[in-house]
Design a protein around this motif. Structure first.
Motif, PDB file in Angstrom:
ATOM      1  N   ARG A 259      -0.261   7.362  -6.016  1.00  0.00           N
ATOM      2  CA  ARG A 259      -1.450   8.240  -5.988  1.00  0.00           C
ATOM      3  C   ARG A 259      -1.052   9.694  -5.743  1.00  0.00           C
ATOM      4  O   ARG A 259      -1.643  10.615  -6.316  1.00  0.00           O
ATOM      5  CB  ARG A 259      -2.429   7.756  -4.927  1.00  0.00           C
ATOM      6  N   ARG A 260      -0.040   9.899  -4.878  1.00  0.00           N
ATOM      7  CA  ARG A 260       0.441  11.263  -4.643  1.00  0.00           C
ATOM      8  C   ARG A 260       1.055  11.836  -5.912  1.00  0.00           C
ATOM      9  O   ARG A 260       0.842  13.006  -6.255  1.00  0.00           O
ATOM     10  CB  ARG A 260       1.479  11.274  -3.510  1.00  0.00           C
TER      11      ARG A 260
ATOM     12  N   ASN B  34       0.191   4.212  -2.529  1.00  0.00           N
ATOM     13  CA  ASN B  34      -0.096   5.565  -2.049  1.00  0.00           C
ATOM     14  C   ASN B  34       0.900   6.572  -2.623  1.00  0.00           C
ATOM     15  O   ASN B  34       0.527   7.693  -2.969  1.00  0.00           O
ATOM     16  CB  ASN B  34      -0.065   5.614  -0.516  1.00  0.00           C
TER      17      ASN B  34
ATOM     18  N   GLU C 229       0.814  -1.218   0.000  1.00  0.00           N
ATOM     19  CA  GLU C 229       0.000   0.000   0.000  1.00  0.00           C
ATOM     20  C   GLU C 229       0.848   1.269   0.000  1.00  0.00           C
ATOM     21  O   GLU C 229       0.445   2.287  -0.550  1.00  0.00           O
ATOM     22  CB  GLU C 229      -0.975   0.001   1.182  1.00  0.00           C
TER      23      GLU C 229
END
Length: 86
Positions: free
Chosen positions: A12-13, A9, A5
Motif C-alpha cells: 500500500r505504501r 501494508n 499484513e
C-alpha cells in the motif's frame, strides 16, 4: 500462500509512492526529483519481492522437511525468482 499484513501494508505504501510519482508528472516536476522517487519505488518493490520469496521459501522448506522430501528444487526455484525479479 497467505500474505501477512506487514507485506500488504508495504504494498500500500508503494502504491502511494506510485501515485505520488504520477502527481509529480502531472505537475511537471523536475526529472531528477521524479527519477529519485521512481528509484525509491523500485527499491521498495525489490525489498517486497525478497520478503515474499523468503517467506514462501521458509514455509515450503519446512513442509518439505516435514514430509522428509528433498528441498534442492525449492531452493533453486526461489533463487530463480529472485534473479528473474532483478
Amino acid at each position: 500462500m497467505q500474505y501477512d499484513e506487514k507485506v500488504k501494508n508495504r504494498m500500500r505504501r508503494i502504491e502511494g509512492q506510485v501515485r505520488g510519482v504520477i502527481k509529480m508528472m502531472e505537475e511537471e516536476k523536475d526529472c531528477r526529483d521524479l527519477v529519485s522517487q521512481m528509484s525509491a519505488v523500485r527499491s521498495a518493490l525489490d525489498k517486497s519481492i525478497a520478503v515474499i520469496v523468503s517467506s514462501n521459501l521458509e514455509q515450503c522448506v519446512r513442509e518439505q522437511v516435514d514430509k522428509d522430501e528433498p528441498t534442492d528444487e525449492l531452493i533453486q526455484e526461489a533463487v530463480n525468482l529472485l534473479v528473474k525479479s532483478r
